[in-house]
Design a protein around this motif. Structure first.
Motif, PDB file in Angstrom:
ATOM      1  N   MET A 146      55.184 -13.833 -65.495  1.00 55.41           N
ATOM      2  CA  MET A 146      54.287 -14.630 -64.665  1.00 55.41           C
ATOM      3  C   MET A 146      53.320 -13.703 -63.924  1.00 55.41           C
ATOM      4  N   GLN A 147      52.163 -14.270 -63.607  1.00 57.04           N
ATOM      5  CA  GLN A 147      51.133 -13.536 -62.878  1.00 57.04           C
ATOM      6  C   GLN A 147      50.712 -14.363 -61.671  1.00 57.04           C
ATOM      7  N   LEU A 148      50.165 -13.693 -60.661  1.00 57.34           N
ATOM      8  CA  LEU A 148      49.802 -14.333 -59.407  1.00 57.34           C
ATOM      9  C   LEU A 148      48.318 -14.674 -59.394  1.00 57.34           C
ATOM     10  N   ALA A 149      48.000 -15.940 -59.181  1.00 56.60           N
ATOM     11  CA  ALA A 149      46.611 -16.372 -59.020  1.00 56.60           C
ATOM     12  C   ALA A 149      46.336 -16.557 -57.533  1.00 56.60           C
ATOM     13  N   GLN A 150      45.074 -16.361 -57.158  1.00 51.94           N
ATOM     14  CA  GLN A 150      44.676 -16.598 -55.778  1.00 51.94           C
ATOM     15  C   GLN A 150      43.308 -17.242 -55.751  1.00 51.94           C
ATOM     16  N   LEU A 151      43.127 -18.104 -54.766  1.00 55.70           N
ATOM     17  CA  LEU A 151      41.828 -18.698 -54.463  1.00 55.70           C
ATOM     18  C   LEU A 151      41.568 -18.467 -52.988  1.00 55.70           C
ATOM     19  N   ASN A 152      40.373 -17.993 -52.685  1.00 58.36           N
ATOM     20  CA  ASN A 152      39.937 -17.807 -51.314  1.00 58.36           C
ATOM     21  C   ASN A 152      38.552 -18.432 -51.221  1.00 58.36           C
ATOM     22  N   ILE A 153      38.338 -19.270 -50.227  1.00 58.96           N
ATOM     23  CA  ILE A 153      37.039 -19.905 -50.046  1.00 58.96           C
ATOM     24  C   ILE A 153      36.476 -19.536 -48.684  1.00 58.96           C
ATOM     25  N   ALA A 154      35.156 -19.575 -48.584  1.00 59.56           N
ATOM     26  CA  ALA A 154      34.476 -19.258 -47.328  1.00 59.56           C
ATOM     27  C   ALA A 154      33.132 -19.968 -47.303  1.00 59.56           C
ATOM     28  N   GLU A 155      32.662 -20.242 -46.109  1.00 58.90           N
ATOM     29  CA  GLU A 155      31.351 -20.864 -45.941  1.00 58.90           C
ATOM     30  C   GLU A 155      30.524 -20.006 -44.994  1.00 58.90           C
ATOM     31  N   GLY A 156      29.371 -19.565 -45.466  1.00 61.34           N
ATOM     32  CA  GLY A 156      28.485 -18.746 -44.644  1.00 61.34           C
ATOM     33  C   GLY A 156      27.839 -19.563 -43.544  1.00 61.34           C
ATOM     34  N   VAL A 157      27.494 -18.893 -42.440  1.00 59.18           N
ATOM     35  CA  VAL A 157      26.796 -19.578 -41.351  1.00 59.18           C
ATOM     36  C   VAL A 157      25.328 -19.788 -41.693  1.00 59.18           C
ATOM     37  N   VAL A 158      24.833 -19.000 -42.644  1.00 56.62           N
ATOM     38  CA  VAL A 158      23.475 -19.147 -43.181  1.00 56.62           C
ATOM     39  C   VAL A 158      23.566 -19.003 -44.693  1.00 56.62           C
ATOM     40  N   ALA A 159      22.475 -19.257 -45.376  1.00 57.93           N
ATOM     41  CA  ALA A 159      22.446 -19.126 -46.834  1.00 57.93           C
ATOM     42  C   ALA A 159      22.726 -17.678 -47.250  1.00 57.93           C
ATOM     43  N   MET A 160      23.318 -17.516 -48.416  1.00 56.23           N
ATOM     44  CA  MET A 160      23.677 -16.183 -48.894  1.00 56.23           C
ATOM     45  C   MET A 160      22.463 -15.275 -49.075  1.00 56.23           C
ATOM     46  N   ASP A 161      21.272 -15.838 -49.296  1.00 59.01           N
ATOM     47  CA  ASP A 161      20.087 -15.000 -49.466  1.00 59.01           C
ATOM     48  C   ASP A 161      19.381 -14.691 -48.146  1.00 59.01           C
ATOM     49  N   ASP A 162      19.932 -15.165 -47.033  1.00 64.28           N
ATOM     50  CA  ASP A 162      19.383 -14.860 -45.714  1.00 64.28           C
ATOM     51  C   ASP A 162      19.646 -13.386 -45.402  1.00 64.28           C
ATOM     52  N   PRO A 163      18.675 -12.676 -44.822  1.00 65.57           N
ATOM     53  CA  PRO A 163      18.884 -11.256 -44.496  1.00 65.57           C
ATOM     54  C   PRO A 163      20.109 -10.987 -43.612  1.00 65.57           C
ATOM     55  N   LYS A 170      41.614 -25.666 -56.902  1.00 64.71           N
ATOM     56  CA  LYS A 170      41.356 -26.650 -55.839  1.00 64.71           C
ATOM     57  C   LYS A 170      42.587 -27.521 -55.614  1.00 64.71           C
ATOM     58  N   ALA A 171      43.257 -27.916 -56.697  1.00 70.48           N
ATOM     59  CA  ALA A 171      44.473 -28.726 -56.565  1.00 70.48           C
ATOM     60  C   ALA A 171      45.560 -27.948 -55.828  1.00 70.48           C
ATOM     61  N   ARG A 172      45.676 -26.655 -56.086  1.00 74.08           N
ATOM     62  CA  ARG A 172      46.683 -25.831 -55.385  1.00 74.08           C
ATOM     63  C   ARG A 172      46.328 -25.723 -53.901  1.00 74.08           C
ATOM     64  N   LEU A 173      45.053 -25.523 -53.596  1.00 71.68           N
ATOM     65  CA  LEU A 173      44.644 -25.454 -52.193  1.00 71.68           C
ATOM     66  C   LEU A 173      44.920 -26.780 -51.489  1.00 71.68           C
ATOM     67  N   ASP A 174      44.608 -27.876 -52.146  1.00 70.44           N
ATOM     68  CA  ASP A 174      44.899 -29.196 -51.566  1.00 70.44           C
ATOM     69  C   ASP A 174      46.397 -29.379 -51.344  1.00 70.44           C
ATOM     70  N   ASP A 175      47.218 -28.921 -52.293  1.00 73.29           N
ATOM     71  CA  ASP A 175      48.679 -29.006 -52.166  1.00 73.29           C
ATOM     72  C   ASP A 175      49.137 -28.228 -50.933  1.00 73.29           C
ATOM     73  N   LEU A 176      48.621 -27.011 -50.767  1.00 75.25           N
ATOM     74  CA  LEU A 176      48.993 -26.209 -49.600  1.00 75.25           C
ATOM     75  C   LEU A 176      48.567 -26.899 -48.315  1.00 75.25           C
ATOM     76  N   ARG A 177      47.359 -27.420 -48.293  1.00 73.98           N
ATOM     77  CA  ARG A 177      46.870 -28.112 -47.094  1.00 73.98           C
ATOM     78  C   ARG A 177      47.703 -29.357 -46.774  1.00 73.98           C
ATOM     79  N   ASP A 178      48.104 -30.084 -47.802  1.00 76.01           N
ATOM     80  CA  ASP A 178      48.846 -31.325 -47.600  1.00 76.01           C
ATOM     81  C   ASP A 178      50.326 -31.115 -47.314  1.00 76.01           C
ATOM     82  N   ASN A 179      50.925 -30.090 -47.920  1.00 71.52           N
ATOM     83  CA  ASN A 179      52.383 -29.942 -47.885  1.00 71.52           C
ATOM     84  C   ASN A 179      52.890 -28.650 -47.258  1.00 71.52           C
ATOM     85  N   GLY A 180      51.992 -27.753 -46.900  1.00 71.98           N
ATOM     86  CA  GLY A 180      52.414 -26.455 -46.394  1.00 71.98           C
ATOM     87  C   GLY A 180      52.898 -25.583 -47.540  1.00 71.98           C
ATOM     88  N   PRO A 181      53.270 -24.340 -47.227  1.00 74.35           N
ATOM     89  CA  PRO A 181      53.712 -23.416 -48.277  1.00 74.35           C
ATOM     90  C   PRO A 181      54.913 -23.974 -49.044  1.00 74.35           C
TER      91      PRO A 181
END
Length: 162
Positions: free
Chosen positions: A1-18, A123-134
């Motif tokens: 087995m191998q470990l998958a990871q998802l990390n998400i982030a939202e910028g405060v401005v657009a990515m092309d902003d200086p 996304k389904a794994r992230l939703d599972d974590l959010r809904d059910n905890g680790p």
């Protein structure tokens, strides 16, 4: 087995902003570092994007949230990359450029060797974590599970986990 990871982030401005240049200007170097780190197997890219793939990928149905997804050979290998390499400094130096996520933004799960998870699975794994905890299907560094579904005590201190 191998470990998958998802990390998400939202910028405060657009990515092309200086303002984002201290982050966006280091993406290629950090991705190259990941690519050559022990335990690294795969990372999500978009070779067809007009800009760096790492900055163009989004979750299904969400056009504002950045996505980082990769596969590693162990929890410890990923932890070492995230917290013990230049990756940690880039993230620390750029915290003010990202929205403080009100929900869990990072998830780990086990995949069969050679399986490349699609974003819908992540996304389904992230939703599972959010809904059910680790749990054995969706967990965090602070509460990891083995590939067999058992809670594990990692070789790194949990206090180091964000």
């Amino acid at each position: 087995m191998q470990l998958a990871q998802l990390n998400i982030a939202e910028g405060v401005v657009a990515m092309d902003d200086p303002q984002m240049q201290p982050f966006t200007g280091r993406i290629d170097a950090i991705n190259a570092l990941a690519d050559r780190t022990d335990g690294f197997i795969w990372r999500l890219t978009d070779d067809d994007a007009d800009i760096d793939g790492a900055l163009s990928l989004r979750l299904p149905g969400d056009d504002t949230t950045l996505v980082n997804m990769s596969v590693w050979d162990s929890v410890e290998a990923l932890f070492s990359f995230v917290y013990k390499t230049a990756h940690a400094k880039v993230m620390t130096d750029n915290r003010e450029n990202f929205v403080d996520m009100p929900k869990q933004h990072f998830v780990l799960w086990w995949v069969e060797d050679g399986h490349i998870p699609p974003l819908t699975e992540a996304k389904a794994r992230l939703d599972d974590l959010r809904d059910n905890g680790p749990n054995p299907h969706a967990f965090t560094f602070a509460m990891p599970f083995s590939a067999e579904g058992q809670p594990i005590t990692p070789s790194f201190p949990k206090k180091d986990c964000a």
